[in-house]
Design an enzyme around this catalytic site. Structure first.
Site, mmCIF file in Angstrom:
data_model
loop_
_atom_site.group_PDB
_atom_site.id
_atom_site.type_symbol
_atom_site.label_atom_id
_atom_site.label_comp_id
_atom_site.label_asym_id
_atom_site.label_seq_id
_atom_site.Cartn_x
_atom_site.Cartn_y
_atom_site.Cartn_z
ATOM 1 N N SER A 95 41.995 46.297 43.084
ATOM 2 C CA SER A 95 42.785 46.006 41.896
ATOM 3 C C SER A 95 41.801 45.935 40.728
ATOM 4 O O SER A 95 40.881 45.123 40.744
ATOM 5 C CB SER A 95 43.521 44.684 42.076
ATOM 6 O OG SER A 95 43.979 44.246 40.824
ATOM 7 N N ASP A 144 52.813 50.970 39.413
ATOM 8 C CA ASP A 144 53.662 49.783 39.448
ATOM 9 C C ASP A 144 54.508 49.611 38.194
ATOM 10 O O ASP A 144 55.709 49.357 38.278
ATOM 11 C CB ASP A 144 52.811 48.533 39.683
ATOM 12 C CG ASP A 144 52.051 48.631 40.989
ATOM 13 O OD1 ASP A 144 52.562 48.119 41.997
ATOM 14 O OD2 ASP A 144 50.963 49.258 41.002
ATOM 15 N N ARG A 155 44.396 39.861 27.372
ATOM 16 C CA ARG A 155 45.812 39.430 27.480
ATOM 17 C C ARG A 155 46.376 38.975 26.145
ATOM 18 O O ARG A 155 47.494 39.351 25.791
ATOM 19 C CB ARG A 155 45.992 38.363 28.561
ATOM 20 C CG ARG A 155 45.487 38.774 29.949
ATOM 21 C CD ARG A 155 45.862 40.172 30.314
ATOM 22 N NE ARG A 155 45.287 40.616 31.575
ATOM 23 C CZ ARG A 155 45.293 41.877 31.983
ATOM 24 N NH1 ARG A 155 45.838 42.822 31.242
ATOM 25 N NH2 ARG A 155 44.765 42.209 33.127
ATOM 26 N N ASP A 163 46.483 36.033 34.986
ATOM 27 C CA ASP A 163 47.025 36.873 33.922
ATOM 28 C C ASP A 163 48.489 36.570 33.593
ATOM 29 O O ASP A 163 48.894 36.603 32.439
ATOM 30 C CB ASP A 163 46.832 38.355 34.274
ATOM 31 C CG ASP A 163 45.363 38.766 34.157
ATOM 32 O OD1 ASP A 163 44.654 38.177 33.323
ATOM 33 O OD2 ASP A 163 44.939 39.671 34.897
HETATM 34 N N1 ARG Z 1 39.805 37.113 37.700
HETATM 35 C C1 ARG Z 1 39.670 37.697 36.439
HETATM 36 C C2 ARG Z 1 40.393 36.881 35.406
HETATM 37 O O1 ARG Z 1 41.216 36.111 35.758
HETATM 38 C C3 ARG Z 1 40.054 39.137 36.383
HETATM 39 C C4 ARG Z 1 41.433 39.491 36.784
HETATM 40 C C5 ARG Z 1 41.658 40.904 36.453
HETATM 41 N N2 ARG Z 1 42.708 41.539 37.176
HETATM 42 C C6 ARG Z 1 42.520 42.467 38.127
HETATM 43 N N3 ARG Z 1 43.596 43.063 38.592
HETATM 44 N N4 ARG Z 1 41.371 42.797 38.610
HETATM 45 O O2 ARG Z 1 40.172 36.972 34.233
#
Ligand code: ARG
Length: 412
Positions: A175, A14, A95, A124
């Site tokens: 994911s 991506d 992040r 995110d």
């Molecule tokens: N839900 C978790 C968070 O908001 C993990 C998100 C991570 N992203 C992923 N593509 N799995 O911190």
């Protein structure tokens, strides 16, 4: 000079397509930024070269593993950071460190915009953009998946048409986001919350049902952070990495929850965080013996608020900073050793030892050597229970009996 955009680049399909996609949609040059937070996989050099091959004008890569461990994982450990009592903030803490590098790269390469690969449904995007707004208020943000209609199908089509050096056939149903603190897996059949996770979901941990022999580890802490394992000095990064291996081999740190996202959606997540969960178990127990009672009770509330702020993308906020100051101060005497047994999915504390412990054997013992004056307990209890007793006497006066409402049939 044409304006530039820095893109948070992972090296995957991506974001590789996003380089050309953004350039075409905006007419601007794209600078790729890749940050190593211990996610493993390809080398930074491979990722850098791919970014350039996919059309980036510059590629900025940073090995941020120690920075991430010291400045993001360790504060999380000090706060015993578990969102909804379960999730050790794996993605939430990566992040902000990536954001720092994005903003630094934007300044270095004269970019006015920062781009990231998040969708419009998750946490995110919020974490990146709130962080960017805070560290670089002059910067704009753009998300090609969310704002420029870059779908998975279009990405595959684009990569094939432009012959980009990236795999388009490998189909991962999930994911995934991972770093040294842990691994997050979502989507695919996991979206049916009745479905149990299958073996292929996991990577950092072995199946805890068939564990090897128990593994006992001695963790030495100094002011809330691990400094040695079994007497061998380690950096924070090494402590996490080594415990990822040892606790991972025992299947420790598998988490399956439906969590509340900031954007209002409930979502199913599978996490693996063997090192983080082992460290948190040890750190909590060391706090149990080194924090004074009221401090410990209050810190629980602070820890929870800290965790929610971090989950919600407020890493760089003033309140988060204030809570950091409180938490850091509490760690002054959180030093000593914890002996943990790692076995069959569980990290169990077996021993604790600290020069700064508040555990006083002579106060606690029921054997000879008791230094506690038991006779003072009576007076303490009389006064401690007095306000309830006075209120009960009022009930007696008015209703002829104490108020046991809610307790049912005491006056039967
Ligand atoms: N839900 C978790 C968070 O908001 C993990 C998100 C991570 N992203 C992923 N593509 N799995 O911190």
């Amino acid at each position: 000079m044409t304006d530039r955009i820095v893109l948070a680049y992972s090296g995957g399909l991506d974001t590789s397509v996003a380089i050309g996609w953004i350039a075409e949609a905006t007419g601007q040059e794209v600078v790729a930024v890749a940050v190593d937070v211990g996610q493993g996989g390809e080398s930074l050099e491979t990722v850098r070269q791919r970014a350039l091959d996919c059309g980036a004008v510059e590629a900025y890569v940073a090995d941020a593993r120690d920075e991430f461990a010291d400045q993001y994982c360790m504060p999380t450990l000090k706060a015993n950071g578990l969102y909804m009592d379960s999730y050790p903030l794996v993605s939430a803490i990566s992040r902000p460190v990536i954001t720092k590098h994005l903003v630094a790269a934007a300044q270095q390469f004269g970019a006015s915009t920062v781009a990231h690969g998040c969708t419009g449904k998750g946490n995110d995007q919020v974490r990146f953009e709130v962080g960017i707004q805070t560290l670089g208020p002059e910067l704009k943000c753009i998300a090609p998946v969310r704002d420029l209609a870059l779908t998975r199908e279009l990405a595959i089509e684009y990569a094939e048409k432009h012959d980009l050096p990236i795999e388009t056939t490998k189909k991962n149903p999930f994911s995934i986001d991972q770093n040294v603190w842990g691994r997050a897996v979502e989507t695919g059949f996991l979206e049916d919350i009745w479905n149990g996770p299958t073996k292929d979901v996991y990577d950092y941990t072995e199946d805890p049902s068939f564990p090897p022999a128990p593994d006992v580890v001695n963790i030495t802490f100094d002011q809330g952070v691990p400094v040695a394992l079994d007497g061998q000095t380690v950096t924070a990064l090494e402590a996490i990495e080594q415990l990822n291996r040892r606790a991972g081999a025992q299947g420790i740190g598998r988490i399956d929850i439906v969590e509340d996202r900031l954007v209002g959606i409930k979502s199913r997540e599978i996490y693996e965080a063997p090192g983080a969960m082992a460290l948190i178990a040890a750190h909590r127990e060391l706090e149990n013996i080194t924090l004074e009672r009221e401090q410990a009770r209050f810190k629980k509330t602070v820890d929870q608020r800290w965790t929610e702020l971090v989950y919600d993308g407020q890493w760089f906020s003033p309140l988060k900073r204030n809570l950091d100051a409180f938490i850091d101060e509490t760690q002054k005497y959180v030093s000593g050793e914890i002996r943990l047994e790692l076995h069959g999915g569980r990290a169990t504390v077996q021993g604790r030892r600290s020069e700064t412990s508040l555990y006083d054997f002579s106060l606690a013992t029921y054997d000879a050597g008791d230094a506690f004056d038991q006779s003072s307990a009576r007076g303490f209890i009389d006064i401690f229970g007095l306000s309830s007793k006075v209120a009960s006497q009022r009930e007696q006066r008015i209703h002829g009996k104490p108020d046991f409402s809610g307790l049912g049939s005491l006056d039967r």
